[in-house]
Design a protein around this motif. Structure first.
Motif, PDB file in Angstrom:
ATOM      1  N   VAL A 143       0.872  -1.168   0.000  1.00  0.00           N
ATOM      2  CA  VAL A 143       0.000   0.000   0.000  1.00  0.00           C
ATOM      3  C   VAL A 143       0.909   1.218   0.000  1.00  0.00           C
ATOM      4  O   VAL A 143       1.720   1.381   0.914  1.00  0.00           O
ATOM      5  CB  VAL A 143      -0.926   0.022   1.236  1.00  0.00           C
ATOM      6  N   ASP A 144       0.803   2.046  -1.030  1.00  0.00           N
ATOM      7  CA  ASP A 144       1.665   3.219  -1.197  1.00  0.00           C
ATOM      8  C   ASP A 144       3.149   2.844  -1.156  1.00  0.00           C
ATOM      9  O   ASP A 144       3.977   3.562  -0.606  1.00  0.00           O
ATOM     10  CB  ASP A 144       1.367   4.284  -0.143  1.00  0.00           C
ATOM     11  N   GLY A 145       3.486   1.681  -1.714  1.00  0.00           N
ATOM     12  CA  GLY A 145       4.874   1.262  -1.818  1.00  0.00           C
ATOM     13  C   GLY A 145       5.467   0.668  -0.561  1.00  0.00           C
ATOM     14  O   GLY A 145       6.672   0.450  -0.487  1.00  0.00           O
ATOM     15  N   VAL A 146       4.638   0.393   0.464  1.00  0.00           N
ATOM     16  CA  VAL A 146       5.135  -0.140   1.729  1.00  0.00           C
ATOM     17  C   VAL A 146       4.286  -1.351   2.117  1.00  0.00           C
ATOM     18  O   VAL A 146       3.059  -1.324   2.004  1.00  0.00           O
ATOM     19  CB  VAL A 146       5.082   0.939   2.839  1.00  0.00           C
ATOM     20  N   GLY A 149       5.137  -0.612  11.540  1.00  0.00           N
ATOM     21  CA  GLY A 149       6.289  -0.005  12.209  1.00  0.00           C
ATOM     22  C   GLY A 149       6.289   1.508  12.080  1.00  0.00           C
ATOM     23  O   GLY A 149       6.609   2.223  13.028  1.00  0.00           O
ATOM     24  N   ILE A 150       5.933   1.994  10.910  1.00  0.00           N
ATOM     25  CA  ILE A 150       5.854   3.444  10.689  1.00  0.00           C
ATOM     26  C   ILE A 150       4.797   4.055  11.593  1.00  0.00           C
ATOM     27  O   ILE A 150       5.030   5.077  12.248  1.00  0.00           O
ATOM     28  CB  ILE A 150       5.556   3.754   9.210  1.00  0.00           C
ATOM     29  N   GLU A 196       5.438   6.802  14.521  1.00  0.00           N
ATOM     30  CA  GLU A 196       4.774   8.104  14.491  1.00  0.00           C
ATOM     31  C   GLU A 196       3.956   8.332  15.753  1.00  0.00           C
ATOM     32  O   GLU A 196       3.912   9.445  16.274  1.00  0.00           O
ATOM     33  CB  GLU A 196       3.898   8.226  13.252  1.00  0.00           C
ATOM     34  N   ALA A 197       3.313   7.269  16.262  1.00  0.00           N
ATOM     35  CA  ALA A 197       2.504   7.403  17.475  1.00  0.00           C
ATOM     36  C   ALA A 197       3.373   7.718  18.686  1.00  0.00           C
ATOM     37  O   ALA A 197       2.946   8.441  19.589  1.00  0.00           O
ATOM     38  CB  ALA A 197       1.705   6.129  17.717  1.00  0.00           C
ATOM     39  N   SER A 198       4.607   7.201  18.693  1.00  0.00           N
ATOM     40  CA  SER A 198       5.489   7.447  19.838  1.00  0.00           C
ATOM     41  C   SER A 198       6.282   8.739  19.682  1.00  0.00           C
ATOM     42  O   SER A 198       7.039   9.117  20.567  1.00  0.00           O
ATOM     43  CB  SER A 198       6.460   6.276  20.021  1.00  0.00           C
ATOM     44  N   GLY A 251      12.799   9.250  13.294  1.00  0.00           N
ATOM     45  CA  GLY A 251      13.976   8.709  12.634  1.00  0.00           C
ATOM     46  C   GLY A 251      14.825   9.796  12.014  1.00  0.00           C
ATOM     47  O   GLY A 251      15.057  10.834  12.616  1.00  0.00           O
ATOM     48  N   ASP A 252      15.268   9.558  10.811  1.00  0.00           N
ATOM     49  CA  ASP A 252      16.166  10.486  10.134  1.00  0.00           C
ATOM     50  C   ASP A 252      15.428  11.401   9.169  1.00  0.00           C
ATOM     51  O   ASP A 252      16.007  11.888   8.214  1.00  0.00           O
ATOM     52  CB  ASP A 252      17.239   9.712   9.371  1.00  0.00           C
TER      53      ASP A 252
END
Length: 89
Positions: free
Chosen positions: A29-32, A39-40, A44-46, A50-51
């Protein structure tokens, strides 16, 4: 005369942008893939980003006093400080 090699693409395979799982083994979905998307979402919730540079984050940027920043950089470089202009009204 040169020998020109011609190539033909006969198929394409989509892969996850993060883990290289291909579309034959998982749904993308959307390349992931689903595992990477989870994991993303968890990161984001926490609040972990990242970089990712600040310019790519979905939040308003704070105001930056450009003149003060330039004066700071000039001072750090040993070039002396220029007069800081008065704020506009």
């Amino acid at each position: 005369m040169t020998d020109a090699h011609s190539e033909e693409i006969v198929g394409a395979l989509m892969m996850c942008a993060l883990c290289d799982e291909d579309e034959t083994t998982t749904t993308l979905v959307d390349g992931v893939c689903g595992d990477c998307r989870a994991g993303i979402d968890r990161d984001e919730a926490s609040g972990a980003t990242g970089d990712v540079p600040d310019t790519f984050l979905a939040r308003p940027r704070g105001q930056l006093d450009v003149a003060a920043r330039v004066a700071e950089l000039r001072s750090a470089a040993g070039r002396g400080t220029a007069a800081v202009p008065r704020p506009r009204r």
